[in-house]
Write an enzyme that holds these catalytic residues in place. Structure first.
Site, mmCIF file in Angstrom:
data_model
loop_
_atom_site.group_PDB
_atom_site.id
_atom_site.type_symbol
_atom_site.label_atom_id
_atom_site.label_comp_id
_atom_site.label_asym_id
_atom_site.label_seq_id
_atom_site.Cartn_x
_atom_site.Cartn_y
_atom_site.Cartn_z
ATOM 1 N N ASN A 1 36.809 39.343 32.377
ATOM 2 C CA ASN A 1 36.743 39.103 30.929
ATOM 3 C C ASN A 1 36.610 37.620 30.577
ATOM 4 O OD1 ASN A 1 36.860 41.785 30.271
ATOM 5 N ND2 ASN A 1 39.051 41.821 29.855
ATOM 6 N N THR B 1 45.501 45.659 32.693
ATOM 7 C CA THR B 1 44.827 45.955 33.947
ATOM 8 C C THR B 1 45.851 45.774 35.061
ATOM 9 O OG1 THR B 1 42.676 45.253 33.081
ATOM 10 C CG2 THR B 1 42.936 45.239 35.472
#
Length: 509
Positions: A318, A350
């Site tokens: 990201n 995550t």
């Protein structure tokens, strides 16, 4: 059969009382169970030599005899699996350990009956439509597929290849998870050129605006996938955040619009690709390079925190790089605007990066981002997250109680060790950053950084990505860029569901 007691149930004095005489534990794991309203619930399941036990805390919710199973359907592209029980109703679970659980059940079924427990595969991420519910049973419906379509119809126990746990070569996938329209745009205004990435709810594509030739990254989200995963509100939050943030190291939203079946976010195109791509190529970064990226990411996180926004999904996938080598936070699908009490309890993130207080569901706030920040610095310097294990439940245990270790062969500087250790303090109130980003900026690890020059992008970048032709997206994973550049078509059976729920998407039209 070897026991895989990932939840340490065998050490719990109360658990043996739930077992029948002669019954032994084969596997325990944390799962997401989907109820009849499609709501996700955290559960522990214990697979024994004869049964599946569904536990809520230490309380037994349901016991299912393994011999009553008619088969299992697994998602090829997601974590879900369905246990088909012809005499009762189906169970729908989600777990990164689904394949180990399926193998354990198949072997136990074989031991008990001498027969094969059939396994079917589906390309769908959500298996909601393949699950027989109590309501379906009352109507005489059974959604279990025909035996001859099973992948093990010939009788073998399925063997799903497990990846090595020695490195994090695969992309991390977010568990649980995505703008008033800033400018007018329609899907027909863009030409799709390349696929840049793919997620649970859609994909990201390189597109070119037809009227001016400008390149953008366009994120498409399938409304049916958002509805099935109960993610519409998260996507509304992402839209709201993207519209109102403006910072040098946060990716900008250029356009947002929707069609009858999808939502589209059109963003700046970062030609340098994902930090994940470059870290995988380099294996690990020199500390100067890691420090530069961490400083830019830290400024972006700090700006979000000033707006009382917790990001909650920091990872190399990201973090995007521009053509000059500066990095930016992207994908705000997990972000949340905190209320007056400044905390939230949702289990999101995550696995490799999630903070211990999120795992324990103790409530978390913006300090959870600083834990992930410490994991990111560690991974950039060492090459792997500090508590990484292929077994996700064991990784959760290590995050909560494991000892932080640094490699001997590739020495880490004292300043780097110190900042990582203080960021990975399991007590959020003592964690570096609990008093704001300034205490992180003032740590000796960041002493070489001129923060004013960095924010103005006047510092030389430690690395310049190779870009010979932006249209080739050469700094993105070939797994995606080699795909045919098309916007996917929604299956016919999903259209009615979208049509019946269009009012939930009014904010995007």
């Amino acid at each position: 059969m070897e026991s895989r007691d990932y939840m340490n149930l065998s050490t719990d004095k109360a658990f043996p009382k739930l077992l029948n005489p002669g019954e032994s534990l084969l596997m325990s794991l944390k799962v997401i169970k989907f109820n009849k309203r499609n709501k996700a619930q955290e559960r522990t399941i214990a697979l024994t030599s004869t049964s599946l036990l569904n536990l809520k805390g230490k309380k037994l919710q349901r016991r299912m005899d393994i011999t009553s199973l008619g088969g299992i359907t697994r998602s090829k592209h997601g974590d879900e699996f369905v246990l088909h029980s012809p005499s009762e109703y189906d169970y729908r679970f989600g777990s990164p350990l689904k394949d180990q659980a399926i193998q354990t059940l198949c072997q136990a079924f074989k031991n008990l009956t001498g027969r094969t427990l059939y396994v079917w595969e589906s390309n769908e991420i959500s298996l909601k439509d393949l699950t027989t519910t109590k309501s379906d049973k009352k109507k005489g419906l059974n959604k279990m597929p025909a035996p001859e379509t099973a992948i093990n119809f010939r009788g073998e126990v399925p063997n799903f290849n497990e990846e090595s746990k020695d490195s994090r070569g695969k992309r991390s996938r977010t568990i649980f998870a995505a703008t008033e329209n800033p400018s007018a745009a329609l899907l027909d205004d863009f030409t799709i050129l390349k696929v840049l990435g793919r997620g649970s709810f859609g994909k990201v594509m390189l597109v070119r605006r037809k009227d001016n030739g400008q390149l953008y990254a366009m994120k498409s989200l399938r409304k049916d996938a958002l509805l099935e995963s109960d993610q519409v509100e998260h996507t509304k939050t992402e839209k709201l955040i993207l519209q109102h943030i403006n910072h040098p190291f946060l990716v900008k939203l250029e356009y947002a619009f929707a069609t009858s079946t999808k939502i589209y976010f059109v963003m700046e195109f970062m030609k340098g690709g994902e930090l994940f791509y470059h870290l995988r190529e380099a294996k690990r970064f020199p500390e100067d390079r890691a420090r530069f990226y961490a400083a830019q990411v830290g400024l972006g996180l700090g700006h979000l925190h000033e707006q009382n926004i917790v990001y909650r999904d920091l990872k190399p996938e990201n973090v995007l790089m521009d053509e000059f080598g500066n990095v930016y936070l992207s994908d705000f699908g997990m972000a949340k605007m905190l209320g007056e009490n400044g905390s939230t309890q949702t289990f999101v993130g995550t696995p490799e990066y999630v903070a211990p207080e999120i795992i324990s569901c103790a409530g978390h706030n913006i300090t959870a981002d600083w834990w992930s920040f410490g994991v990111l610095i560690y991974e950039m310097i060492v090459g792997i997250p500090p508590f990484y294990d292929q077994n996700v439940n064991l990784m959760y245990e290590l995050i909560q109680r494991g000892k932080l270790k640094f490699p001997v062969k590739s020495p880490v500087s004292d300043n780097a060790k110190d900042i990582i250790t203080k960021l990975l303090d399991r007590d959020p109130t003592r964690r570096l950053g609990a008093q704001g980003f300034n205490e992180i900026k003032n740590h000796p690890f960041f002493a070489p950084i001129d923060w004013v020059a960095l924010e103005a992008k006047r510092l030389p970048t430690p690395f310049t990505p190779r870009i010979t032709d932006p249209l080739q997206a050469e700094n993105f994973d070939r797994e995606f860029t080699d795909e045919a550049p098309t916007d996917s078509v929604i299956p016919e059976n999903k259209l009615n569901m979208i049509l019946q729920n269009q009012e939930q998407f009014q904010a995007f039209h």
